[in-house]
Write a protein that holds these residues in place. Structure first.
Motif, PDB file in Angstrom:
ATOM      1  N   PHE A  72     109.823 -33.982  23.226  1.00  0.00           N
ATOM      2  CA  PHE A  72     110.661 -33.134  24.073  1.00  0.00           C
ATOM      3  C   PHE A  72     111.514 -33.977  25.022  1.00  0.00           C
ATOM      4  O   PHE A  72     112.699 -33.695  25.227  1.00  0.00           O
ATOM      5  CB  PHE A  72     109.811 -32.148  24.869  1.00  0.00           C
ATOM      6  CG  PHE A  72     109.368 -30.942  24.088  1.00  0.00           C
ATOM      7  CD1 PHE A  72     110.212 -30.317  23.195  1.00  0.00           C
ATOM      8  CD2 PHE A  72     108.094 -30.419  24.255  1.00  0.00           C
ATOM      9  CE1 PHE A  72     109.822 -29.194  22.464  1.00  0.00           C
ATOM     10  CE2 PHE A  72     107.689 -29.301  23.545  1.00  0.00           C
ATOM     11  CZ  PHE A  72     108.544 -28.686  22.649  1.00  0.00           C
ATOM     12  N   TYR A  81     118.336 -31.423  23.437  1.00  0.00           N
ATOM     13  CA  TYR A  81     117.505 -30.238  23.711  1.00  0.00           C
ATOM     14  C   TYR A  81     118.478 -29.183  24.225  1.00  0.00           C
ATOM     15  O   TYR A  81     118.840 -29.164  25.388  1.00  0.00           O
ATOM     16  CB  TYR A  81     116.451 -30.572  24.740  1.00  0.00           C
ATOM     17  CG  TYR A  81     115.239 -29.658  24.773  1.00  0.00           C
ATOM     18  CD1 TYR A  81     115.273 -28.361  24.267  1.00  0.00           C
ATOM     19  CD2 TYR A  81     114.035 -30.091  25.321  1.00  0.00           C
ATOM     20  CE1 TYR A  81     114.165 -27.553  24.293  1.00  0.00           C
ATOM     21  CE2 TYR A  81     112.912 -29.287  25.370  1.00  0.00           C
ATOM     22  CZ  TYR A  81     112.981 -28.015  24.866  1.00  0.00           C
ATOM     23  OH  TYR A  81     111.864 -27.196  24.900  1.00  0.00           O
ATOM     24  N   MET A 117     109.951 -25.244  18.283  1.00  0.00           N
ATOM     25  CA  MET A 117     111.075 -25.640  19.131  1.00  0.00           C
ATOM     26  C   MET A 117     111.611 -27.002  18.707  1.00  0.00           C
ATOM     27  O   MET A 117     112.839 -27.212  18.639  1.00  0.00           O
ATOM     28  CB  MET A 117     110.655 -25.654  20.598  1.00  0.00           C
ATOM     29  CG  MET A 117     111.788 -26.018  21.562  1.00  0.00           C
ATOM     30  SD  MET A 117     113.198 -24.864  21.513  1.00  0.00           S
ATOM     31  CE  MET A 117     112.515 -23.515  22.496  1.00  0.00           C
ATOM     32  N   SER A 127     104.070 -23.393  18.585  1.00  0.00           N
ATOM     33  CA  SER A 127     105.357 -22.995  19.167  1.00  0.00           C
ATOM     34  C   SER A 127     106.168 -24.209  19.600  1.00  0.00           C
ATOM     35  O   SER A 127     107.405 -24.215  19.476  1.00  0.00           O
ATOM     36  CB  SER A 127     105.128 -22.048  20.346  1.00  0.00           C
ATOM     37  OG  SER A 127     104.412 -22.676  21.394  1.00  0.00           O
ATOM     38  N   TYR A 128     105.506 -25.254  20.093  1.00  0.00           N
ATOM     39  CA  TYR A 128     106.205 -26.496  20.396  1.00  0.00           C
ATOM     40  C   TYR A 128     106.837 -27.055  19.116  1.00  0.00           C
ATOM     41  O   TYR A 128     107.992 -27.509  19.120  1.00  0.00           O
ATOM     42  CB  TYR A 128     105.241 -27.539  20.961  1.00  0.00           C
ATOM     43  CG  TYR A 128     104.902 -27.414  22.418  1.00  0.00           C
ATOM     44  CD1 TYR A 128     105.266 -26.308  23.183  1.00  0.00           C
ATOM     45  CD2 TYR A 128     104.183 -28.431  23.043  1.00  0.00           C
ATOM     46  CE1 TYR A 128     104.930 -26.230  24.524  1.00  0.00           C
ATOM     47  CE2 TYR A 128     103.848 -28.357  24.388  1.00  0.00           C
ATOM     48  CZ  TYR A 128     104.225 -27.255  25.122  1.00  0.00           C
ATOM     49  OH  TYR A 128     103.898 -27.184  26.453  1.00  0.00           O
ATOM     50  N   GLN A 162     115.473 -27.529  17.192  1.00  0.00           N
ATOM     51  CA  GLN A 162     116.357 -28.486  17.859  1.00  0.00           C
ATOM     52  C   GLN A 162     116.797 -29.593  16.906  1.00  0.00           C
ATOM     53  O   GLN A 162     117.925 -30.097  16.994  1.00  0.00           O
ATOM     54  CB  GLN A 162     115.661 -29.081  19.087  1.00  0.00           C
ATOM     55  CG  GLN A 162     115.376 -28.092  20.206  1.00  0.00           C
ATOM     56  CD  GLN A 162     116.625 -27.537  20.874  1.00  0.00           C
ATOM     57  OE1 GLN A 162     117.699 -28.132  20.824  1.00  0.00           O
ATOM     58  NE2 GLN A 162     116.496 -26.378  21.492  1.00  0.00           N
ATOM     59  N   MET A 210     111.503 -18.076  22.370  1.00  0.00           N
ATOM     60  CA  MET A 210     112.713 -18.880  22.548  1.00  0.00           C
ATOM     61  C   MET A 210     113.092 -19.591  21.258  1.00  0.00           C
ATOM     62  O   MET A 210     114.271 -19.629  20.881  1.00  0.00           O
ATOM     63  CB  MET A 210     112.507 -19.895  23.674  1.00  0.00           C
ATOM     64  CG  MET A 210     113.806 -20.539  24.179  1.00  0.00           C
ATOM     65  SD  MET A 210     114.796 -19.440  25.220  1.00  0.00           S
ATOM     66  CE  MET A 210     115.896 -18.670  24.020  1.00  0.00           C
ATOM     67  N   ALA A 211     112.109 -20.137  20.554  1.00  0.00           N
ATOM     68  CA  ALA A 211     112.390 -20.826  19.296  1.00  0.00           C
ATOM     69  C   ALA A 211     112.942 -19.862  18.250  1.00  0.00           C
ATOM     70  O   ALA A 211     113.861 -20.217  17.494  1.00  0.00           O
ATOM     71  CB  ALA A 211     111.121 -21.510  18.780  1.00  0.00           C
ATOM     72  N   PHE A 227     114.451 -20.198  30.166  1.00  0.00           N
ATOM     73  CA  PHE A 227     114.165 -19.372  28.991  1.00  0.00           C
ATOM     74  C   PHE A 227     114.424 -17.901  29.310  1.00  0.00           C
ATOM     75  O   PHE A 227     115.020 -17.169  28.510  1.00  0.00           O
ATOM     76  CB  PHE A 227     112.704 -19.527  28.565  1.00  0.00           C
ATOM     77  CG  PHE A 227     112.388 -20.766  27.760  1.00  0.00           C
ATOM     78  CD1 PHE A 227     113.194 -21.895  27.780  1.00  0.00           C
ATOM     79  CD2 PHE A 227     111.246 -20.804  26.974  1.00  0.00           C
ATOM     80  CE1 PHE A 227     112.876 -23.031  27.044  1.00  0.00           C
ATOM     81  CE2 PHE A 227     110.908 -21.932  26.232  1.00  0.00           C
ATOM     82  CZ  PHE A 227     111.724 -23.042  26.269  1.00  0.00           C
ATOM     83  N   PHE A 253     107.343 -19.782  24.161  1.00  0.00           N
ATOM     84  CA  PHE A 253     107.979 -20.757  23.282  1.00  0.00           C
ATOM     85  C   PHE A 253     108.248 -20.167  21.896  1.00  0.00           C
ATOM     86  O   PHE A 253     109.282 -20.476  21.282  1.00  0.00           O
ATOM     87  CB  PHE A 253     107.135 -22.033  23.178  1.00  0.00           C
ATOM     88  CG  PHE A 253     107.572 -23.124  24.118  1.00  0.00           C
ATOM     89  CD1 PHE A 253     108.485 -24.092  23.729  1.00  0.00           C
ATOM     90  CD2 PHE A 253     107.087 -23.158  25.419  1.00  0.00           C
ATOM     91  CE1 PHE A 253     108.897 -25.086  24.602  1.00  0.00           C
ATOM     92  CE2 PHE A 253     107.492 -24.159  26.308  1.00  0.00           C
ATOM     93  CZ  PHE A 253     108.403 -25.118  25.901  1.00  0.00           C
TER      94      PHE A 253
END
Length: 375
Positions: free
Chosen positions: A363, A372, A66, A62-63, A70, A124-125, A190, A121
């Protein structure tokens, strides 16, 4: 249109330097000599490897999603999401609708339960991907998949008979079946956006979660040091169980580094002019002051949240440097720009522990360069 602060400009870096450094950071993580992004033979799926544990985690997948949205990297985003849906999604059992938090690099599940930071995450992504690139078909109907996931997180008990990820007071759990939390999971910025992009009947619930997390963070972060524990009770007190979950988590250690970075981003996205934003600024200042005043040999150590220095060194010192710097999105104290300068002068980590450090590094690079963003 919302503007985003570029703090690297404030320490004298040029826009060209900043863009080059950001792109180089992404490229090193995904394709460089020390990368930890891998793809399947047919190229349909991709995954970030936890290089310390040699597995893939919903945290990392998930990171990565994101990071990709971005950076406008749709190919990598879709590869990661395909991996998550193919190998991590739980289609049945007690945790149906969630994602297995740890999966081997061959796709075999190591666990059949979720870690809620992955789910938040993912959601949100996916929302950002829908807004940035538009929805596709099937699993690439990003907005629909986000709505489905957000619904499951709040209503798992009534839908499938399992445990919800948020409790009745609107606070995220460490895992759905346990009644304590992790301060670094709390992302009110979020939840504000979940309220705008969920099924309409859940808008009020997500607003409640955002308000609850803002109040919780005030309790979890120490009023003098700004430090938070890795795990805590819902009232913010450090969770003292040393016999389970691999030992101590009531101290300021690896998971907890993320809390101040989240607070910095929450300030930038939502709270510059709010009462909570005033608290964010004070907390970021306190944390940077704490680290600035430590003797050099203790600056990357292990601490009680009151600042007591314990024996041992940080497992993820580069990640800590990155998050102290990201606090400067909110901080306005004497050490705000110094922390950013120190981060700029710190290279990506190499070696077996580089995964967690370098995720936090990218990040911070995104956040401090004004990239971001809310999409």
């Amino acid at each position: 249109m919302k503007s985003y602060r570029n703090i690297f400009l404030e320490i004298g870096k040029s826009q060209e330097e900043i863009e080059t450094r950001l792109n180089e950071t992404f490229d090193e993580i995904f394709y460089g000599v020390n990368k930890f992004y891998e793809t399947t033979e047919d190229g349909s799926m991709g995954y970030l490897v936890d290089t310390g544990n040699i597995d893939t985690r919903t945290e990392g997948i998930s990171y990565g999603m994101m990071m990709a949205v971005q950076m406008n990297k749709k190919k990598e985003f879709d590869q990661l999401w395909n991996w998550a849906m193919t190998n991590m999604y739980l289609e049945d059992g007690d945790n149906k609708g969630y994602f297995a938090w740890s999966v081997a690099t061959d796709g075999t599940k190591n666990a059949y339960g979720p870690a809620p930071d992955g789910e938040e995450f993912f959601a949100m992504a996916l929302i950002f991907a829908s807004h940035r690139w538009g929805d596709g078909e099937g699993i690439y109907n990003y907005s629909q998949k986000a709505k489905e996931l957000l619904k499951v997180c709040l209503h798992h008990e009534e839908m499938y008979g399992g445990h919800n990820m948020w409790n009745e007071d609107g606070l995220i759990k460490f895992v759905p079946g346990l009644e304590f939390t992790d301060p670094s999971y709390h992302l009110p910025h979020f939840y504000d956006l979940f309220a705008e992009n969920c099924d309409p009947e859940d808008e009020t619930a997500w607003k409640k979660c955002a308000a609850a997390s803002r109040e919780y963070l005030k309790k979890a972060c120490h009023p003098k040091t700004g430090l938070s524990p890795e795990y805590s009770y819902y009232d913010g007190r450090p969770y003292p169980d040393h016999e389970h979950f691999g030992g101590r988590h009531d101290w300021f250690y690896s998971d907890a580094y993320r809390t101040i970075a989240n607070i910095g981003l929450c300030y930038e996205w939502a709270d510059k002019d709010t009462e909570f934003g005033t608290w964010c600024r004070a907390t970021a200042n306190n944390l940077q002051e704490f680290f600035a005043n430590l003797p050099s040999e203790d600056k990357r150590g292990i601490y009680e949240i009151d600042g007591t220095v314990l024996e041992g060194k940080a497992l993820h010192p580069v990640g800590l440097t990155a998050t102290i710097a990201q606090a400067s999105l909110a901080a306005d104290g004497a050490h705000a720009l110094t922390a950013v300068e120190e981060f700029w002068n710190t290279p990506l980590r190499t070696g077996e522990r580089r995964y967690f450090d370098n995720c936090l590094y990218l990040f911070a690079m995104l956040a401090l360069s004004g990239n971001y963003r809310i999409w």
